[in-house]
Each structure stands twice: as C-alpha cells, then as structure tokens.
Design a protein around this motif. Sequence first.
Motif, PDB file in Angstrom:
ATOM      1  N   GLU A   1       0.796  -1.222   0.000  1.00  0.00           N
ATOM      2  CA  GLU A   1       0.000   0.000   0.000  1.00  0.00           C
ATOM      3  C   GLU A   1       0.830   1.274   0.000  1.00  0.00           C
ATOM      4  O   GLU A   1       0.376   2.331  -0.445  1.00  0.00           O
TER       5      GLU A   1
ATOM      6  N   ASP B   1      -2.342  -4.711  -2.685  1.00  0.00           N
ATOM      7  CA  ASP B   1      -2.601  -5.067  -1.293  1.00  0.00           C
ATOM      8  C   ASP B   1      -3.318  -3.938  -0.564  1.00  0.00           C
ATOM      9  O   ASP B   1      -3.069  -2.757  -0.812  1.00  0.00           O
ATOM     10  N   ASP B   2      -4.237  -4.299   0.358  1.00  0.00           N
ATOM     11  CA  ASP B   2      -4.922  -3.328   1.227  1.00  0.00           C
ATOM     12  C   ASP B   2      -5.474  -2.139   0.450  1.00  0.00           C
ATOM     13  O   ASP B   2      -5.192  -0.976   0.763  1.00  0.00           O
TER      14      ASP B   2
ATOM     15  N   LYS C   1      -6.959  -6.667  -3.294  1.00  0.00           N
ATOM     16  CA  LYS C   1      -7.152  -7.188  -1.943  1.00  0.00           C
ATOM     17  C   LYS C   1      -7.774  -6.099  -1.061  1.00  0.00           C
ATOM     18  O   LYS C   1      -7.270  -4.976  -1.004  1.00  0.00           O
TER      19      LYS C   1
ATOM     20  N   ASP D   1      -9.086  -5.303   2.849  1.00  0.00           N
ATOM     21  CA  ASP D   1      -9.058  -5.695   4.258  1.00  0.00           C
ATOM     22  C   ASP D   1     -10.423  -5.424   4.881  1.00  0.00           C
ATOM     23  O   ASP D   1     -10.839  -4.270   5.001  1.00  0.00           O
TER      24      ASP D   1
ATOM     25  N   ARG E   1     -11.277  -5.556   7.817  1.00  0.00           N
ATOM     26  CA  ARG E   1     -11.186  -4.948   9.142  1.00  0.00           C
ATOM     27  C   ARG E   1     -11.061  -3.421   9.093  1.00  0.00           C
ATOM     28  O   ARG E   1     -11.315  -2.759  10.087  1.00  0.00           O
TER      29      ARG E   1
ATOM     30  N   THR F   1     -12.187  -1.483   6.213  1.00  0.00           N
ATOM     31  CA  THR F   1     -13.095  -0.888   5.236  1.00  0.00           C
ATOM     32  C   THR F   1     -14.534  -1.134   5.660  1.00  0.00           C
ATOM     33  O   THR F   1     -14.846  -2.157   6.281  1.00  0.00           O
TER      34      THR F   1
ATOM     35  N   GLN G   1     -16.722  -1.516   0.599  1.00  0.00           N
ATOM     36  CA  GLN G   1     -16.471  -2.808  -0.038  1.00  0.00           C
ATOM     37  C   GLN G   1     -17.387  -2.993  -1.248  1.00  0.00           C
ATOM     38  O   GLN G   1     -16.947  -3.403  -2.327  1.00  0.00           O
TER      39      GLN G   1
ATOM     40  N   GLU H   1      -9.552  -9.894   2.605  1.00  0.00           N
ATOM     41  CA  GLU H   1      -8.553 -10.220   3.625  1.00  0.00           C
ATOM     42  C   GLU H   1      -9.172 -10.140   5.017  1.00  0.00           C
ATOM     43  O   GLU H   1     -10.182  -9.488   5.230  1.00  0.00           O
ATOM     44  N   LYS H   2      -8.514 -10.783   5.977  1.00  0.00           N
ATOM     45  CA  LYS H   2      -8.921 -10.782   7.387  1.00  0.00           C
ATOM     46  C   LYS H   2     -10.340 -11.333   7.549  1.00  0.00           C
ATOM     47  O   LYS H   2     -11.148 -10.781   8.302  1.00  0.00           O
TER      48      LYS H   2
ATOM     49  N   GLY I   1      -7.740 -15.608   5.411  1.00  0.00           N
ATOM     50  CA  GLY I   1      -8.033 -15.494   6.836  1.00  0.00           C
ATOM     51  C   GLY I   1      -8.141 -16.873   7.448  1.00  0.00           C
ATOM     52  O   GLY I   1      -7.924 -17.886   6.784  1.00  0.00           O
TER      53      GLY I   1
END
Length: 397
Positions: free
Chosen positions: A86, A111-112, A130, A132, A134, A136, A141, A158-159, A179
């Motif tokens: 990122e 990523d992220d 990707k 995350d 946790r 966003t 999303q 992710e996560k 995850g």
Amino acid sequence: MARQPILTSDEKVFGYEILFRDGIEDYFVNPDSDQASRSTLNTSMLLGLDVLCAGRRAFINCTRDVLLKDYIMLLPSEQTVVEVLEEVQPDDLVIAACRRLKEAGYLIALDDFGVDDPRQPLTDLADIIKVDLRVTTRVDQDTMIKRYGPWRCRMLAEKVETREEFLTAKQAGFLYFQGYFFRKPETLHVHEIPANQINYLRILQAVSAPELNVRDLENVIKGEASLCYRLLRYLNSPAFGFSTEVHSIRHALSILGEREVRRWIRLVATLGAGQNRPSELVLTALVRARFCELLSPKVPHGESDLFLMGLLSMMDAILEVPMDKVLESVPIDRESKAVLLGGASPLRAVYQLLLAQESGEWQSAKGLAIQLHLSDDEAAQTYMQSLQWAQEMTRGA
C-alpha cells in the motif's frame, strides 16, 4: 518463513501469501544483511515454490525497490503473484515496472486497497485487488466490488475471521478469501460426528494408549476401507524402500515397530478424517505435528507426546466439532489437553511458538524461542523441514 492460504469460494487453495522474516526487501536490497533472515529466504528459494506452495500461486509482497529492480523476476512467472504494497506510490517508474512484469506473465495484486486509493492508476494492470475487511466499511467494499469486479479484477477479501464473514463476503461478490475462518468449527449448533469419522477417532485412541494392542488396532483399521488403502499405499511407496510389497495390515504392523505404527496410523487417520475438508487443514495438522516432533529432543516436555499434541490441534476444524468433544474421544496427557483447551500448561510456550512461526509473528516467535533455549533461526528451519515433510506425506492424497 510463514504462509497464509488464499482460498476460492469453494474453499480450495488458490495460493499462499509468503511472509519472510524481516521482509523480502532486506534480502533483495542488501544481500549482506542479517544472516538469520538471509538464511530463511535462501532456504525458501532453494526449496522452491513447488514445496512452499504445492503447485499453487505464491503472493510475494513487493516494495518500490523490489519492483524497480525487477528482483521478483528471480521467481517463475507462472507461480508468482506480485503483491504491490500500500505504501508504493504509482509513479511512472512503478507503472513501467508493473507493465514489464505483466508482459512477462506475472499476475499483479494490489494489497490493502481502499476506495480513494492512490494506486488507482495501477488498477488497469491489476489482476487481483485485496480488500481488508477490518479497515473498510461494508459500503466501501460494495463500491469497490462494483467498480473493479468481477470481470475487470478479481476481488480478494482479507482478514476473514469467521464463517459468517466468509459467507457474507462471498455473497457480496468477492472471489478469493484470506483469513482463518475455515480453521475453526462452526459452533452455532451441535454437529454429530459421522460414523466413519468416529472410526478415525477410535484409531487415534487405539494408537494413543500406553500399551499398544496390535490385534485390536488391526480390527479397527480393517473397519475403515480408506485407511487400509492409505496405509498400504504409503508403506509400498519408495520412501520406505521395503524389498517386498506389504499386502496385509498385520504384515504392515509387524514390520513397522511400535513407534512407527503409532506415527503412521496417526498420519493416515488424519488424512482420512480430512477427506471432505479443505486440504489446507490436513496439511496444517501434519506440519504442526512434525514441528512439535522435531522440537521434542530440544525442549522439556515430560511424558507428553508432542507429535500428537500438534496433530490434534487441528482436529476440531477437520471434524467440525468442538475441541473438548475431540479430546473426550482421544486419551491425551493432562499438559497437552490443557494447551489444546486454552489453559495453563508447561507446554504452552511450545504451542505458542508453533502458532507464531505459522502466522509470521516474528517478534513473538523470537521471544518464545529464547524462552525455550532455541535460536529463532533453529525454529525457522524446523518449520521449513516440517512443511517439506508434510508436503511429501500429502502428495497425491
């Protein structure tokens, strides 16, 4: 080295994000840096991505320096996903580097990624984005899925920590998932253990008894056809090098010896129990078991069977029943049982080291290794050996 599985919507392993101790950049930018870090990555390169990822894609974190110097091209394009971190600014040099990689056959992942991400210019080159879960919101999303997926880019969540989150993300339009949602059983309602899985627990129980009753063990194994097949197939493989083929369970039990009988029956029982579960669960169980076994001569563990402790640590997820129900069926020493149920135990440091090494929590792994009078490099190499062994054991399974 650690790796985190990336799954498809039907819970098949698509690839692994590979995490290197102290980061891949330290190795590429300064080849004379910390010896332990260099040793870990060197070992990974020597083993190859086939061993690390079992033929799946390897997601490799890439900094700006790694991208601009084309170091990632040391890895095969057909197995490598270039994961742009990122903090990488998408200037002309970075865009040109990503275009070179794309033309060479590499997949590009961002990523992220966020709604107003400064790496927006790279989305035209990206294959995977990707997100995350946790950091966003659900609204963000949905916005990104509509903007970039599913045909422009494949969206990766992710996560993902619970099965409910997995199902929600899948329904929203994510195609890949990263995850630990698949490693724990769903506990919203009680699962009955299917009859054939009860057989696997009975077999584990039989080989965990202080005194091995070969006749009883033979009868239990014969009651499960898939176990008979797996045991005979492994014993007739080149790994054993027997001069004559093994044709019966009794013959197999007689030539293996008690220690190897216990070990190999646990192996085939675990493979059998995991027939209808994601392959990553069984592989992780075997890696954990082997890691603990290799540490046995080096750490105090009393009369506890560390191989069995590592193996059982995944059995709740494999059988989809709570751990306390698993341990009701398999006799295990008090110290190991306490660890697996989350209680205090002299073995807790060993188990915590296993989890830290597995998830790439390097600072924690280093502290736990010191606590156990091990070097962190020794722990890393033991994990690599365990992974290699588990890959061999599950090949073609």
